[in-house]
Design a protein around this motif. Sequence first.
Motif, PDB file in Angstrom:
ATOM      1  N   VAL A  63      19.008 -11.387   5.422  1.00 35.80           N
ATOM      2  CA  VAL A  63      17.698 -11.760   5.963  1.00 35.80           C
ATOM      3  C   VAL A  63      17.741 -11.623   7.482  1.00 35.80           C
ATOM      4  O   VAL A  63      18.605 -12.211   8.133  1.00 35.80           O
ATOM      5  N   TYR A  94       8.108  -9.941   5.644  1.00 39.38           N
ATOM      6  CA  TYR A  94       7.241 -11.123   5.667  1.00 39.38           C
ATOM      7  C   TYR A  94       6.794 -11.397   7.098  1.00 39.38           C
ATOM      8  O   TYR A  94       7.567 -11.218   8.048  1.00 39.38           O
ATOM      9  N   GLU A 119      14.619 -13.519  -2.421  1.00 38.61           N
ATOM     10  CA  GLU A 119      13.244 -13.949  -2.122  1.00 38.61           C
ATOM     11  C   GLU A 119      12.935 -15.298  -2.762  1.00 38.61           C
ATOM     12  O   GLU A 119      12.232 -16.129  -2.158  1.00 38.61           O
ATOM     13  N   LEU A 170      14.517 -17.823  -0.594  1.00 38.66           N
ATOM     14  CA  LEU A 170      13.824 -17.839   0.695  1.00 38.66           C
ATOM     15  C   LEU A 170      12.504 -18.603   0.598  1.00 38.66           C
ATOM     16  O   LEU A 170      12.178 -19.430   1.461  1.00 38.66           O
ATOM     17  N   LYS A 171      11.752 -18.359  -0.453  1.00 37.78           N
ATOM     18  CA  LYS A 171      10.462 -19.041  -0.628  1.00 37.78           C
ATOM     19  C   LYS A 171      10.661 -20.529  -0.891  1.00 37.78           C
ATOM     20  O   LYS A 171       9.856 -21.359  -0.459  1.00 37.78           O
ATOM     21  N   LEU A 196      17.202  -8.489  -4.634  1.00 36.75           N
ATOM     22  CA  LEU A 196      16.101  -8.778  -3.705  1.00 36.75           C
ATOM     23  C   LEU A 196      15.254  -9.930  -4.231  1.00 36.75           C
ATOM     24  O   LEU A 196      14.893 -10.859  -3.485  1.00 36.75           O
ATOM     25  N   GLU A 197      14.943  -9.891  -5.507  1.00 37.36           N
ATOM     26  CA  GLU A 197      14.143 -10.966  -6.112  1.00 37.36           C
ATOM     27  C   GLU A 197      14.867 -12.304  -6.031  1.00 37.36           C
ATOM     28  O   GLU A 197      14.238 -13.349  -5.800  1.00 37.36           O
ATOM     29  N   VAL A 204      13.911  -8.826   4.412  1.00 39.64           N
ATOM     30  CA  VAL A 204      14.934  -9.080   3.403  1.00 39.64           C
ATOM     31  C   VAL A 204      15.482  -7.736   2.936  1.00 39.64           C
ATOM     32  O   VAL A 204      14.712  -6.823   2.606  1.00 39.64           O
ATOM     33  N   SER A 247      13.904  -3.704  -0.130  1.00 40.10           N
ATOM     34  CA  SER A 247      13.594  -4.521   1.042  1.00 40.10           C
ATOM     35  C   SER A 247      12.166  -5.018   0.975  1.00 40.10           C
ATOM     36  O   SER A 247      11.319  -4.465   0.261  1.00 40.10           O
ATOM     37  N   SER A 248      11.902  -6.054   1.735  1.00 40.87           N
ATOM     38  CA  SER A 248      10.542  -6.584   1.853  1.00 40.87           C
ATOM     39  C   SER A 248      10.364  -7.179   3.243  1.00 40.87           C
ATOM     40  O   SER A 248      11.325  -7.596   3.890  1.00 40.87           O
ATOM     41  N   MET A 272       6.565  -4.415   0.652  1.00 42.79           N
ATOM     42  CA  MET A 272       7.762  -4.378  -0.189  1.00 42.79           C
ATOM     43  C   MET A 272       8.088  -2.922  -0.500  1.00 42.79           C
ATOM     44  O   MET A 272       7.195  -2.124  -0.791  1.00 42.79           O
ATOM     45  N   LEU A 329       4.131 -12.550   2.624  1.00 48.01           N
ATOM     46  CA  LEU A 329       4.570 -11.200   2.280  1.00 48.01           C
ATOM     47  C   LEU A 329       3.626 -10.158   2.865  1.00 48.01           C
ATOM     48  O   LEU A 329       2.412 -10.238   2.702  1.00 48.01           O
TER      49      LEU A 329
END
Length: 361
Positions: free
Chosen positions: A323, A257, A344, A347-348, A340-341, A332, A254-255, A360, A357
Amino acid sequence: MGISRAYIETGRNDPCPCGSGKKYKKCCLPLLEESLSIDSLKFSVYYKIAYHTFTNYKEFFKDTAGKFERKDLASAENFEDLVRNKKEWEEPLDWFIFNEYVLKGKTPLQLFLEEGDATEKEKNILRRFDGTYWSLYEVKDLVKELGKAKFVDLFSEKEYSVFDENLASIENGMVIFCRLVPYDHFYSAGYVFLPWLVRKPDGFEEVLDRFIEPFKRDNPSTEEILRIYGYRLYLFIKNFTVPEGEGEDADIASSIYRVSDYNKVISLLQLSPYFYKERTPSDQEIFVCLKNPRSELIINNTGIVTPEEGYIDSDEEPGIGIVRVDKNYLEVLAPTKKRLEAVEALLKEVAGEHITLEDMR
Protein backbone atom coordinates in the motif's frame (compact mmCIF):
# COMPACT_ATOMS: atom_id res chain seq x y z
CA MET A 1 21.78 -32.86 -18.41
CA GLY A 2 23.88 -30.66 -16.13
CA ILE A 3 26.61 -28.28 -17.21
CA SER A 4 29.54 -30.50 -16.28
CA ARG A 5 28.04 -33.48 -18.13
CA ALA A 6 27.52 -31.44 -21.32
CA TYR A 7 31.08 -30.23 -20.98
CA ILE A 8 32.36 -33.83 -20.89
CA GLU A 9 30.05 -35.42 -23.45
CA THR A 10 30.24 -32.84 -26.24
CA GLY A 11 33.31 -33.28 -28.44
CA ARG A 12 35.48 -30.27 -29.22
CA ASN A 13 34.73 -30.56 -32.93
CA ASP A 14 31.02 -31.32 -32.47
CA PRO A 15 28.37 -28.67 -33.18
CA CYS A 16 27.99 -26.37 -30.18
CA PRO A 17 24.95 -27.23 -28.01
CA CYS A 18 23.86 -23.58 -28.19
CA GLY A 19 22.70 -24.14 -31.78
CA SER A 20 24.98 -21.59 -33.44
CA GLY A 21 26.22 -24.12 -36.01
CA LYS A 22 29.83 -23.45 -35.03
CA LYS A 23 32.19 -26.05 -33.64
CA TYR A 24 32.04 -26.36 -29.87
CA LYS A 25 35.71 -25.37 -29.51
CA LYS A 26 35.14 -22.23 -31.58
CA CYS A 27 31.96 -21.19 -29.79
CA CYS A 28 30.94 -21.83 -26.17
CA LEU A 29 33.60 -24.28 -24.95
CA PRO A 30 36.25 -21.63 -24.07
CA LEU A 31 33.63 -19.54 -22.27
CA LEU A 32 32.26 -22.57 -20.43
CA GLU A 33 35.74 -23.58 -19.29
CA GLU A 34 36.38 -20.06 -18.04
CA SER A 35 32.99 -19.97 -16.32
CA LEU A 36 33.52 -23.28 -14.49
CA SER A 37 36.97 -22.16 -13.38
CA ILE A 38 35.56 -18.86 -12.10
CA ASP A 39 32.66 -20.54 -10.28
CA SER A 40 35.04 -22.87 -8.43
CA LEU A 41 37.29 -20.04 -7.30
CA LYS A 42 34.40 -17.67 -6.64
CA PHE A 43 32.85 -19.90 -4.01
CA SER A 44 36.12 -20.95 -2.40
CA VAL A 45 37.00 -17.32 -1.65
CA TYR A 46 33.50 -16.36 -0.49
CA TYR A 47 33.84 -17.80 3.01
CA LYS A 48 37.16 -16.04 3.40
CA ILE A 49 35.69 -12.64 2.73
CA ALA A 50 32.45 -13.42 4.60
CA TYR A 51 34.35 -14.60 7.68
CA HIS A 52 36.74 -11.63 7.55
CA THR A 53 33.89 -9.14 7.13
CA PHE A 54 31.68 -10.45 9.93
CA THR A 55 34.61 -10.88 12.32
CA ASN A 56 36.08 -7.41 11.75
CA TYR A 57 33.02 -5.26 11.06
CA LYS A 58 30.25 -6.91 13.06
CA GLU A 59 29.26 -3.63 14.75
CA PHE A 60 28.67 -2.04 11.34
CA PHE A 61 26.69 -5.09 10.24
CA LYS A 62 24.08 -4.34 12.90
CA ASP A 63 22.91 -1.33 10.86
CA THR A 64 22.56 -3.50 7.77
CA ALA A 65 20.60 -6.13 9.71
CA GLY A 66 18.24 -3.34 10.74
CA LYS A 67 17.75 -2.25 7.13
CA PHE A 68 16.71 -5.79 6.27
CA GLU A 69 14.30 -5.88 9.23
CA ARG A 70 16.55 -8.65 10.64
CA LYS A 71 17.87 -7.46 13.98
CA ASP A 72 18.15 -11.13 15.00
CA LEU A 73 21.19 -11.47 12.72
CA ALA A 74 23.15 -8.94 14.76
CA SER A 75 22.83 -11.18 17.82
CA ALA A 76 25.10 -13.84 16.28
CA GLU A 77 28.18 -14.24 18.45
CA ASN A 78 30.50 -15.04 15.54
CA PHE A 79 30.45 -16.07 11.88
CA GLU A 80 29.97 -19.77 12.67
CA ASP A 81 26.97 -18.91 14.84
CA LEU A 82 25.52 -16.81 12.00
CA VAL A 83 25.86 -19.61 9.46
CA ARG A 84 24.71 -22.39 11.76
CA ASN A 85 21.78 -20.82 13.57
CA LYS A 86 20.33 -17.99 11.48
CA LYS A 87 17.95 -18.28 8.54
CA GLU A 88 18.55 -16.38 5.29
CA TRP A 89 21.70 -14.60 6.42
CA GLU A 90 23.31 -14.69 2.95
CA GLU A 91 21.40 -11.78 1.43
CA PRO A 92 22.04 -9.20 4.19
CA LEU A 93 25.70 -10.20 4.45
CA ASP A 94 26.13 -10.12 0.67
CA TRP A 95 24.73 -6.59 0.54
CA PHE A 96 26.93 -5.55 3.47
CA ILE A 97 30.12 -6.90 1.88
CA PHE A 98 29.68 -5.35 -1.55
CA ASN A 99 27.47 -2.28 -1.12
CA GLU A 100 27.77 -0.78 2.37
CA TYR A 101 30.48 1.75 3.29
CA VAL A 102 32.01 1.10 6.70
CA LEU A 103 35.44 2.75 7.12
CA LYS A 104 37.23 5.51 5.20
CA GLY A 105 34.43 5.56 2.64
CA LYS A 106 35.17 1.96 1.68
CA THR A 107 33.11 -1.22 1.49
CA PRO A 108 34.13 -4.42 3.32
CA LEU A 109 35.11 -5.76 -0.11
CA GLN A 110 37.51 -2.90 -0.71
CA LEU A 111 38.96 -3.25 2.79
CA PHE A 112 39.43 -7.01 2.32
CA LEU A 113 41.30 -6.43 -0.93
CA GLU A 114 43.72 -4.24 1.05
CA GLU A 115 44.15 -6.34 4.19
CA GLY A 116 42.52 -9.77 3.73
CA ASP A 117 44.26 -13.14 3.47
CA ALA A 118 43.64 -14.22 -0.13
CA THR A 119 45.70 -15.19 -3.16
CA GLU A 120 46.08 -12.77 -6.05
CA LYS A 121 43.83 -15.01 -8.18
CA GLU A 122 41.11 -14.85 -5.52
CA LYS A 123 41.45 -11.08 -5.23
CA ASN A 124 41.18 -10.74 -9.00
CA ILE A 125 37.83 -12.53 -8.82
CA LEU A 126 36.61 -10.31 -5.99
CA ARG A 127 37.68 -7.10 -7.76
CA ARG A 128 35.06 -7.90 -10.38
CA PHE A 129 32.35 -7.44 -7.72
CA ASP A 130 33.34 -3.85 -6.95
CA GLY A 131 30.57 -1.49 -8.08
CA THR A 132 28.06 -4.25 -8.83
CA TYR A 133 24.48 -4.22 -7.57
CA TRP A 134 21.33 -6.35 -7.29
CA SER A 135 18.70 -6.11 -9.99
CA LEU A 136 15.91 -8.08 -11.64
CA TYR A 137 16.52 -9.92 -14.90
CA GLU A 138 14.31 -11.78 -17.35
CA VAL A 139 15.90 -14.98 -18.70
CA LYS A 140 15.95 -15.44 -22.47
CA ASP A 141 17.68 -17.78 -24.97
CA LEU A 142 18.51 -20.25 -22.21
CA VAL A 143 20.77 -23.23 -23.00
CA LYS A 144 20.58 -25.20 -19.75
CA GLU A 145 23.19 -27.75 -20.81
CA LEU A 146 25.80 -24.98 -20.96
CA GLY A 147 24.52 -22.72 -18.20
CA LYS A 148 24.20 -19.99 -20.83
CA ALA A 149 21.49 -17.37 -21.26
CA LYS A 150 20.69 -13.80 -22.14
CA PHE A 151 19.62 -11.73 -19.12
CA VAL A 152 17.52 -8.62 -19.75
CA ASP A 153 17.62 -6.04 -16.94
CA LEU A 154 13.99 -5.11 -16.22
CA PHE A 155 14.94 -1.58 -15.16
CA SER A 156 17.37 -0.55 -17.91
CA GLU A 157 16.40 -3.11 -20.61
CA LYS A 158 20.13 -3.78 -21.12
CA GLU A 159 21.03 -7.29 -22.29
CA TYR A 160 23.82 -9.38 -20.79
CA SER A 161 25.41 -12.63 -21.97
CA VAL A 162 25.56 -14.86 -18.87
CA PHE A 163 27.40 -18.10 -18.14
CA ASP A 164 26.70 -19.58 -14.72
CA GLU A 165 26.10 -23.01 -13.16
CA ASN A 166 22.88 -21.73 -11.55
CA LEU A 167 21.28 -21.54 -14.99
CA ALA A 168 21.03 -25.34 -15.18
CA SER A 169 18.15 -25.24 -12.67
CA ILE A 170 15.95 -22.46 -14.13
CA GLU A 171 13.68 -21.98 -17.14
CA ASN A 172 13.26 -19.49 -19.96
CA GLY A 173 11.08 -16.52 -19.07
CA MET A 174 11.84 -16.59 -15.35
CA VAL A 175 12.54 -13.38 -13.46
CA ILE A 176 15.78 -13.68 -11.48
CA PHE A 177 17.04 -11.51 -8.62
CA CYS A 178 20.85 -11.38 -8.53
CA ARG A 179 23.94 -9.25 -9.10
CA LEU A 180 25.75 -9.72 -12.40
CA VAL A 181 29.54 -9.75 -12.24
CA PRO A 182 31.52 -8.77 -15.36
CA TYR A 183 34.29 -10.97 -16.73
CA ASP A 184 36.27 -10.63 -19.95
CA HIS A 185 33.73 -12.18 -22.33
CA PHE A 186 30.55 -12.71 -20.30
CA TYR A 187 28.79 -12.05 -16.99
CA SER A 188 28.35 -14.45 -14.09
CA ALA A 189 25.86 -14.32 -11.22
CA GLY A 190 27.09 -13.33 -7.77
CA TYR A 191 26.47 -15.25 -4.57
CA VAL A 192 22.76 -14.40 -4.25
CA PHE A 193 20.66 -16.03 -6.99
CA LEU A 194 16.90 -16.04 -6.41
CA PRO A 195 14.49 -17.29 -9.10
CA TRP A 196 11.55 -15.06 -8.23
CA LEU A 197 8.75 -15.36 -10.80
CA VAL A 198 8.04 -18.14 -13.28
CA ARG A 199 7.26 -15.44 -15.82
CA LYS A 200 7.05 -11.67 -15.99
CA PRO A 201 3.43 -10.64 -15.28
CA ASP A 202 1.59 -8.16 -17.50
CA GLY A 203 2.07 -4.63 -16.25
CA PHE A 204 5.22 -5.48 -14.32
CA GLU A 205 7.36 -2.72 -15.85
CA GLU A 206 4.91 -0.16 -14.47
CA VAL A 207 5.26 -1.68 -11.00
CA LEU A 208 9.05 -1.39 -11.22
CA ASP A 209 8.74 2.24 -12.36
CA ARG A 210 6.67 2.93 -9.27
CA PHE A 211 9.23 1.17 -7.10
CA ILE A 212 12.13 3.24 -8.41
CA GLU A 213 10.35 6.64 -8.61
CA PRO A 214 10.53 7.56 -4.88
CA PHE A 215 14.34 7.36 -4.97
CA LYS A 216 14.80 9.85 -7.83
CA ARG A 217 14.85 13.07 -5.82
CA ASP A 218 18.34 14.14 -6.90
CA ASN A 219 18.08 12.63 -10.40
CA PRO A 220 20.49 9.71 -9.88
CA SER A 221 20.72 7.01 -12.54
CA THR A 222 18.85 3.76 -11.99
CA GLU A 223 22.19 1.99 -11.52
CA GLU A 224 23.15 4.47 -8.77
CA ILE A 225 19.78 3.93 -7.08
CA LEU A 226 20.24 0.15 -7.10
CA ARG A 227 23.80 0.45 -5.74
CA ILE A 228 22.49 2.49 -2.79
CA TYR A 229 18.98 1.12 -2.27
CA GLY A 230 19.24 -2.39 -3.71
CA TYR A 231 18.36 -3.82 -0.31
CA ARG A 232 14.97 -2.13 -0.71
CA LEU A 233 14.49 -4.08 -3.94
CA TYR A 234 15.21 -7.30 -2.05
CA LEU A 235 12.59 -6.46 0.58
CA PHE A 236 10.18 -5.46 -2.16
CA ILE A 237 10.36 -8.83 -3.90
CA LYS A 238 10.19 -10.69 -0.57
CA ASN A 239 6.92 -8.90 0.16
CA PHE A 240 5.58 -9.09 -3.38
CA THR A 241 5.75 -12.78 -4.16
CA VAL A 242 3.38 -14.65 -6.43
CA PRO A 243 2.08 -17.52 -4.29
CA GLU A 244 3.05 -21.05 -5.25
CA GLY A 245 0.64 -22.58 -7.73
CA GLU A 246 -0.59 -19.19 -8.98
CA GLY A 247 2.49 -18.20 -10.98
CA GLU A 248 1.21 -19.16 -14.43
CA ASP A 249 -1.99 -17.14 -14.01
CA ALA A 250 -0.64 -14.23 -12.03
CA ASP A 251 -0.80 -10.67 -13.33
CA ILE A 252 -0.11 -7.53 -11.34
CA ALA A 253 -3.33 -6.21 -9.83
CA SER A 254 -3.75 -2.69 -8.50
CA SER A 255 -6.33 -0.17 -7.40
CA ILE A 256 -6.34 3.56 -6.64
CA TYR A 257 -8.24 5.25 -3.79
CA ARG A 258 -8.74 8.94 -3.12
CA VAL A 259 -7.70 9.92 0.41
CA SER A 260 -9.90 12.36 2.36
CA ASP A 261 -7.76 12.56 5.52
CA TYR A 262 -4.09 11.68 4.94
CA ASN A 263 -2.93 11.95 8.56
CA LYS A 264 -5.82 9.81 9.78
CA VAL A 265 -5.16 7.08 7.21
CA ILE A 266 -1.45 6.95 8.10
CA SER A 267 -2.22 6.76 11.81
CA LEU A 268 -4.78 3.98 11.36
CA LEU A 269 -2.45 1.90 9.18
CA GLN A 270 0.39 2.30 11.68
CA LEU A 271 -1.87 1.11 14.49
CA SER A 272 -3.16 -1.89 12.57
CA PRO A 273 -1.33 -5.20 13.20
CA TYR A 274 -1.85 -6.13 9.54
CA PHE A 275 0.18 -3.28 8.04
CA TYR A 276 3.93 -2.87 8.44
CA LYS A 277 5.39 0.56 7.66
CA GLU A 278 8.44 0.49 5.38
CA ARG A 279 11.28 2.99 5.59
CA THR A 280 11.66 5.05 2.42
CA PRO A 281 13.44 8.29 1.47
CA SER A 282 10.40 9.55 -0.45
CA ASP A 283 7.35 11.63 0.37
CA GLN A 284 5.21 8.52 0.03
CA GLU A 285 4.42 6.26 2.94
CA ILE A 286 4.69 2.58 2.03
CA PHE A 287 3.09 -0.26 3.98
CA VAL A 288 3.34 -4.01 3.51
CA CYS A 289 0.09 -5.84 4.13
CA LEU A 290 0.93 -8.90 6.21
CA LYS A 291 -0.46 -12.39 5.95
CA ASN A 292 -0.27 -12.75 9.74
CA PRO A 293 -0.93 -9.89 12.18
CA ARG A 294 2.10 -8.37 13.88
CA SER A 295 0.60 -9.02 17.31
CA GLU A 296 1.27 -12.75 16.94
CA LEU A 297 4.42 -14.33 18.33
CA ILE A 298 6.35 -16.16 15.66
CA ILE A 299 8.45 -19.20 16.56
CA ASN A 300 11.64 -19.85 14.61
CA ASN A 301 14.96 -21.60 15.10
CA THR A 302 16.41 -18.70 17.09
CA GLY A 303 13.65 -18.82 19.69
CA ILE A 304 10.46 -16.78 20.01
CA VAL A 305 10.56 -13.22 18.70
CA THR A 306 7.94 -10.59 18.07
CA PRO A 307 7.66 -8.67 14.79
CA GLU A 308 8.19 -5.49 16.82
CA GLU A 309 11.80 -6.65 17.12
CA GLY A 310 12.06 -6.37 13.36
CA TYR A 311 11.87 -9.99 12.29
CA ILE A 312 9.10 -11.95 10.65
CA ASP A 313 9.82 -15.56 9.74
CA SER A 314 10.21 -15.56 5.97
CA ASP A 315 8.85 -19.11 5.75
CA GLU A 316 5.47 -17.66 6.69
CA GLU A 317 5.54 -15.50 3.52
CA PRO A 318 4.07 -12.52 5.41
CA GLY A 319 3.61 -10.02 2.58
CA ILE A 320 0.46 -10.28 0.46
CA GLY A 321 0.53 -6.81 -1.06
CA ILE A 322 1.80 -3.25 -0.83
CA VAL A 323 0.00 0.00 0.00
CA ARG A 324 1.45 3.37 -1.06
CA VAL A 325 -0.01 6.56 0.39
CA ASP A 326 0.59 10.19 -0.58
CA LYS A 327 -1.34 13.33 0.31
CA ASN A 328 -4.28 12.71 -2.02
CA TYR A 329 -4.17 9.12 -3.20
CA LEU A 330 -3.61 5.59 -1.96
CA GLU A 331 -2.50 2.77 -4.26
CA VAL A 332 -2.77 -0.95 -3.58
CA LEU A 333 -0.49 -3.39 -5.44
CA ALA A 334 -0.65 -7.19 -5.28
CA PRO A 335 0.71 -10.07 -7.38
CA THR A 336 -2.78 -11.55 -7.99
CA LYS A 337 -6.36 -10.29 -8.01
CA LYS A 338 -7.18 -12.65 -5.15
CA ARG A 339 -4.49 -11.07 -3.01
CA LEU A 340 -5.57 -7.58 -4.06
CA GLU A 341 -9.05 -8.33 -2.76
CA ALA A 342 -7.59 -9.60 0.52
CA VAL A 343 -5.53 -6.41 1.00
CA GLU A 344 -8.51 -4.20 0.11
CA ALA A 345 -10.73 -5.99 2.60
CA LEU A 346 -8.24 -5.31 5.41
CA LEU A 347 -7.68 -1.75 4.20
CA LYS A 348 -11.41 -0.95 4.22
CA GLU A 349 -11.77 -2.48 7.67
CA VAL A 350 -8.98 -0.26 8.98
CA ALA A 351 -9.46 3.04 7.10
CA GLY A 352 -12.59 2.62 4.97
CA GLU A 353 -14.16 5.86 6.16
CA HIS A 354 -11.29 7.94 4.78
CA ILE A 355 -10.73 6.41 1.32
CA THR A 356 -12.84 6.19 -1.87
CA LEU A 357 -12.19 3.84 -4.79
CA GLU A 358 -11.15 5.71 -7.95
CA ASP A 359 -9.74 3.09 -10.33
CA MET A 360 -8.98 -0.63 -10.49
CA ARG A 361 -6.65 -2.47 -12.92
